[in-house]
Write a protein that holds these residues in place. Structure first.
Motif, PDB file in Angstrom:
ATOM      1  N   PRO A 168       0.842  -1.206   0.000  1.00 37.35           N
ATOM      2  CA  PRO A 168       0.000   0.000   0.000  1.00 37.35           C
ATOM      3  C   PRO A 168       0.877   1.258   0.000  1.00 37.35           C
ATOM      4  O   PRO A 168       1.968   1.247   0.588  1.00 37.35           O
ATOM      5  CB  PRO A 168      -0.776  -0.107   1.315  1.00 37.35           C
ATOM      6  CG  PRO A 168      -0.623  -1.501   1.774  1.00 37.35           C
ATOM      7  CD  PRO A 168       0.667  -2.006   1.223  1.00 37.35           C
ATOM      8  N   PHE A 187      -9.705   2.214   0.581  1.00 36.76           N
ATOM      9  CA  PHE A 187      -9.235   0.928   0.042  1.00 36.76           C
ATOM     10  C   PHE A 187      -7.797   1.049  -0.468  1.00 36.76           C
ATOM     11  O   PHE A 187      -6.991   0.138  -0.317  1.00 36.76           O
ATOM     12  CB  PHE A 187     -10.126   0.455  -1.111  1.00 36.76           C
ATOM     13  CG  PHE A 187     -11.514   0.038  -0.684  1.00 36.76           C
ATOM     14  CD1 PHE A 187     -11.784  -0.342   0.614  1.00 36.76           C
ATOM     15  CD2 PHE A 187     -12.549   0.018  -1.600  1.00 36.76           C
ATOM     16  CE1 PHE A 187     -13.053  -0.727   1.006  1.00 36.76           C
ATOM     17  CE2 PHE A 187     -13.830  -0.365  -1.222  1.00 36.76           C
ATOM     18  CZ  PHE A 187     -14.086  -0.735   0.083  1.00 36.76           C
ATOM     19  N   GLN A 228      -5.228   0.329   1.864  1.00 37.19           N
ATOM     20  CA  GLN A 228      -5.200  -1.033   2.400  1.00 37.19           C
ATOM     21  C   GLN A 228      -4.635  -2.063   1.423  1.00 37.19           C
ATOM     22  O   GLN A 228      -4.193  -3.122   1.838  1.00 37.19           O
ATOM     23  CB  GLN A 228      -6.622  -1.506   2.775  1.00 37.19           C
ATOM     24  CG  GLN A 228      -7.429  -0.532   3.600  1.00 37.19           C
ATOM     25  CD  GLN A 228      -6.835  -0.317   4.967  1.00 37.19           C
ATOM     26  OE1 GLN A 228      -6.406  -1.281   5.606  1.00 37.19           O
ATOM     27  NE2 GLN A 228      -6.768   0.919   5.404  1.00 37.19           N
ATOM     28  N   VAL A 229      -4.712  -1.776   0.144  1.00 35.31           N
ATOM     29  CA  VAL A 229      -4.384  -2.800  -0.857  1.00 35.31           C
ATOM     30  C   VAL A 229      -3.076  -2.445  -1.571  1.00 35.31           C
ATOM     31  O   VAL A 229      -2.599  -1.310  -1.464  1.00 35.31           O
ATOM     32  CB  VAL A 229      -5.519  -2.938  -1.906  1.00 35.31           C
ATOM     33  CG1 VAL A 229      -6.822  -3.327  -1.243  1.00 35.31           C
ATOM     34  CG2 VAL A 229      -5.683  -1.648  -2.685  1.00 35.31           C
ATOM     35  N   PRO A 230      -2.483  -3.407  -2.299  1.00 34.54           N
ATOM     36  CA  PRO A 230      -1.271  -3.085  -3.057  1.00 34.54           C
ATOM     37  C   PRO A 230      -1.501  -1.871  -3.961  1.00 34.54           C
ATOM     38  O   PRO A 230      -2.564  -1.738  -4.570  1.00 34.54           O
ATOM     39  CB  PRO A 230      -1.030  -4.344  -3.890  1.00 34.54           C
ATOM     40  CG  PRO A 230      -1.680  -5.433  -3.123  1.00 34.54           C
ATOM     41  CD  PRO A 230      -2.862  -4.815  -2.447  1.00 34.54           C
ATOM     42  N   LEU A 242      -3.185  -1.730  -7.449  1.00 32.70           N
ATOM     43  CA  LEU A 242      -4.635  -1.615  -7.610  1.00 32.70           C
ATOM     44  C   LEU A 242      -5.055  -0.155  -7.605  1.00 32.70           C
ATOM     45  O   LEU A 242      -5.942   0.247  -8.349  1.00 32.70           O
ATOM     46  CB  LEU A 242      -5.351  -2.351  -6.489  1.00 32.70           C
ATOM     47  CG  LEU A 242      -5.336  -3.864  -6.542  1.00 32.70           C
ATOM     48  CD1 LEU A 242      -6.081  -4.435  -5.352  1.00 32.70           C
ATOM     49  CD2 LEU A 242      -5.964  -4.354  -7.818  1.00 32.70           C
ATOM     50  N   THR A 261     -12.289  -6.044  -3.271  1.00 34.29           N
ATOM     51  CA  THR A 261     -11.148  -5.425  -2.602  1.00 34.29           C
ATOM     52  C   THR A 261     -10.672  -6.277  -1.441  1.00 34.29           C
ATOM     53  O   THR A 261      -9.474  -6.436  -1.223  1.00 34.29           O
ATOM     54  CB  THR A 261     -11.536  -4.024  -2.095  1.00 34.29           C
ATOM     55  OG1 THR A 261     -12.149  -3.331  -3.166  1.00 34.29           O
ATOM     56  CG2 THR A 261     -10.327  -3.259  -1.633  1.00 34.29           C
ATOM     57  N   ALA A 303      -8.598  -8.895  -2.478  1.00 31.75           N
ATOM     58  CA  ALA A 303      -7.335  -8.456  -3.070  1.00 31.75           C
ATOM     59  C   ALA A 303      -6.436  -7.792  -2.042  1.00 31.75           C
ATOM     60  O   ALA A 303      -5.792  -6.811  -2.314  1.00 31.75           O
ATOM     61  CB  ALA A 303      -7.625  -7.495  -4.217  1.00 31.75           C
ATOM     62  N   GLY A 304      -6.442  -8.304  -0.837  1.00 35.49           N
ATOM     63  CA  GLY A 304      -5.565  -7.751   0.191  1.00 35.49           C
ATOM     64  C   GLY A 304      -4.109  -8.047  -0.114  1.00 35.49           C
ATOM     65  O   GLY A 304      -3.782  -8.665  -1.105  1.00 35.49           O
ATOM     66  N   ILE A 305      -3.261  -7.584   0.751  1.00 34.05           N
ATOM     67  CA  ILE A 305      -1.826  -7.780   0.521  1.00 34.05           C
ATOM     68  C   ILE A 305      -1.452  -9.218   0.829  1.00 34.05           C
ATOM     69  O   ILE A 305      -1.895  -9.772   1.832  1.00 34.05           O
ATOM     70  CB  ILE A 305      -1.022  -6.842   1.431  1.00 34.05           C
ATOM     71  CG1 ILE A 305      -1.523  -5.424   1.249  1.00 34.05           C
ATOM     72  CG2 ILE A 305       0.452  -6.929   1.160  1.00 34.05           C
ATOM     73  CD1 ILE A 305      -1.139  -4.526   2.377  1.00 34.05           C
TER      74      ILE A 305
END
Lengths: 302, 351
Positions: free
Chosen positions: A154, A202, A205-207, A210, B9, B12-14
């Motif tokens: 992130p 989001f 929180q995510v790579p 994205l 989402t 699609a977490g880390i």
């Protein structure tokens, strides 16, 4: 799950890796190019969705009338469906294109997660997705760094989250249809802020790969809006001001600028219906009837 | 729409590193990672698998005062002179006292450590995700030299006859002078290399993510032969007499002629093989990712056991063979012992 991977996740994963190779191992650029390609590929669906959404929006006054007129839910439902039929509007018309695009979006999310995961386990997982072609295999390991970001992690700098927030807001602001219904207007207002905030959250929180996809997808959406609606609607006043509570017609003319063909086509059925009910609207009705054969036929049927 | 996006989402977490460190045996104790980011010594004389010590403890800290959190451990510990050496995903190389698990020294590298450390002649060699190979004094952790490759080093280095061989994700195999770190030669493959090399009579064997097993001349780095499969090789090959055995991420095990790379036999296990093949007495033991253990005849690849043993756990770590027992560390930390006749016993259950 096997079929899902076979049809969506694996082809998207391999396409991204191929783009990575074409763009000299820059995976960030690969994501951007892939996003543009996907938006172009699904453009017919997006346009159809916009048209359907606008048609429904244009029917709002008539639907409000129906709601006032018919208290019985069953009857109201029947009349509403009749209204849709007469206006040539499919209420699912704006949902269907969106549903068709969902698998691509979700497949892309999963593909990005696999590719930019970065852990040894995810690299092994990637091996199970890649086609055994030398051109693809030589890409491994993929370079995760793009600009200031590690695409597998992130972005904690908040820059990407802000870009996602701003681009989602602008796209949402442009795409929100006008309405005279206070309840719908209130919902739209809420969504206008909620969606960008959610996506910004989001993004944290995510790579960040994205997040790059979301931001780019929004930017492409705005550009597409520019080409389908002309330059006038996109100005800072339009974008930054919250939707006004002015009457729908006036608001629509301010926001949407000169009538593009597409918009005109979308609004035609509703106007026609309203005019048909007006006993003093003869002159205007006559003028409208000069448009297109299809409307003439529909009028004849009535 | 929102709920679908939220679901997408959430899915699609880390990706979180889990670790796949194998076990090591020293002084009647098994040193193994028995939990995510946790190293422990287990008393193997105790049938219940009594844990003697764990690392890290709650109050253990780095020299800068920050709390120790290895995140995940991929590096199989090595023991030399009663010191346990292993690298962790937090980028630190740890040296612990074997009897009690106390920290002897610790050193931070510039990225996660995935490969094992190697101790030879009082020097610890370890690669890091920062692309460097570090040579450190085994007693103090003081740096002797470092070598910078073009990308992450996830493979375990091999030290033999004063030369350090190491494969890097920059697609190259390097031969370095063990004393100075100077490069002697390098060989460039077509893709990244994560497999630990093995040496067999002047021939260096190494697998790659370009789906090839290569035999290189250890003196010059010239390629002698290669064998191409349809998926990556991440395992350390095993050499027995004139055969080399290698597991592949396509789920197959290949037996090749060490002299020319000709295929002798292949056996499909049905799931990716990351763990190195080992010889358990006269049985070739293969563990695949699904936790299925195959006992094969090294001569022809036929199954020795009527059915594969199913551990029902993900296995990516290299098994350890001691006398007639194989020790296998499953992902998550459970430890199993496997005997030659195909019986598996759960030694330690992760808490």
């Amino acid at each position: 799950m096997f079929l899902w991977d076979l049809v969506f996740v694996n082809p998207i994963t391999n396409a991204l890796v191929i783009l990575n190779n074409i763009f000299l191992g820059n995976f960030g650029v690969a994501i951007i190019v892939f996003t543009i390609l996907m938006r172009l590929l699904t453009m017919p669906l997006t346009l159809r969705q916009i048209r359907s959404s606008r048609s429904l929006s244009a029917l709002q006054p008539k639907m409000q009338e129906l709601q006032k007129k018919y208290k019985d839910p069953k009857r109201r439902q029947e009349e509403t469906m009749k209204l849709y039929r007469e206006a040539g509007v499919n209420p699912l018309g704006c949902l269907l294109p969106m549903l068709v695009q969902f698998p691509i979006w979700i497949g892309l999310y999963q593909a990005l997660r696999i590719i930019v995961g970065g852990t040894p386990e995810s690299i092994i997982g990637l091996s199970q997705r890649l086609y055994p072609w030398g051109y693809i295999e030589q890409a491994v390991p993929l370079e995760n760094n793009f600009l200031w970001m590690d695409l597998g992690q992130p972005d904690t700098s908040l820059i990407l989250a802000f870009i996602v927030f701003a681009s989602t807001y602008v796209q949402q602001r442009l795409a929100t249809p006008t309405t005279t219904d206070p309840r719908t207007q209130s919902t739209n207002q809420m969504m206008l802020w909620m969606m960008p905030l959610m996506f910004a959250f989001f993004t944290l929180q995510v790579p960040s790969g994205l997040g790059v996809y979301w931001a780019m997808s929004n930017i492409v959406g705005v550009v597409m809006y520019y080409f389908t609606h002309g330059p006038e609607p996109i100005n800072w006043r339009t974008v930054l001001m919250p939707p006004s509570t002015a009457p729908a017609g006036r608001q629509a003319s301010r926001r949407e600028g000169p009538p593009p063909k597409e918009k005109e086509a979308a609004e035609e059925p509703a106007e026609e219906l309203v005019e048909a009910d007006q006993p003093t609207g003869g002159k205007r009705k006559k003028k409208r009837l000069r448009h297109g054969r299809s409307r003439g036929k529909r009028k004849d049927r009535r | 729409m929102l709920s679908t996006l939220f679901l997408a989402t959430a899915c699609a977490g880390i990706a979180q590193p889990e670790g796949w460190a194998g076990p090591t045996l020293a002084d009647d104790r098994l040193v193994a990672s028995i939990g995510r980011g946790e190293m422990a010594a287990v008393d193997i004389d105790d049938s219940s698998g009594r844990v003697l010590w764990r690392f890290p403890l709650k109050d253990q800290r780095h020299p800068d005062g920050s709390k120790i959190d290895p995140e995940a451990i991929y590096s199989t510990p090595v023991v030399a002179d009663s010191i346990v050496y292993f690298g962790a995903y937090d980028g630190w190389l740890y040296a612990l006292d074997l009897p009690n698990g106390d920290i002897r020294w610790q050193l931070e590298t510039g990225g996660p450590i995935v490969g094992n450390a190697v101790v030879q002649d009082g020097v610890v060699y370890v690669g890091s995700d920062d692309g460097r190979l570090y040579a450190l004094d085994a007693a103090s952790g003081q740096e002797r030299w470092r070598f910078k490759s073009g990308d992450s080093i996830w493979a375990t280095p091999l030290v033999a006859d004063g030369v350090v061989y190491v494969a890097s994700m920059d697609k190259k195999v390097y031969a370095l002078d063990a004393a100075s770190g100077e490069e002697k030669w390098h060989f460039k493959a077509k893709s990244g290399l994560a497999s630990t090399p093995v040496l067999a009579e002047g021939t260096l064997l190494v697998g790659g993510l370009d789906s090839r097993i290569r035999a290189l001349d250890a003196a010059s780095g010239e390629e002698k032969w290669h064998f191409a499969a349809d998926d990556w090789f991440w395992t350390q090959p095993l050499v027995l007499e004139d055969s080399v055995y290698a597991g592949c991420l396509n789920g197959k095990v290949y037996a090749l002629d060490v002299n020319d790379g000709n295929l002798k036999w292949e056996q499909d296990t049905g799931a990716p093989v990351r763990a190195a093949p080992v010889l358990l007495d006269d049985v070739l033991l293969i563990a695949n990712r699904k936790g299925e253990l195959y006992g094969l005849d090294p001569q022809n690849g036929r199954s020795v056991w009527p059915l594969p043993i199913e551990l029902a756990k993900t296995v990516l770590s290299d098994p350890l063979v001691e006398e007639a027992t194989a020790y296998i560390s499953a992902q998550g930390g459970d430890l199993f012992t496997v005997s030659k006749d195909g019986r598996a016993v759960l030694l330690v259950v992760t808490e």
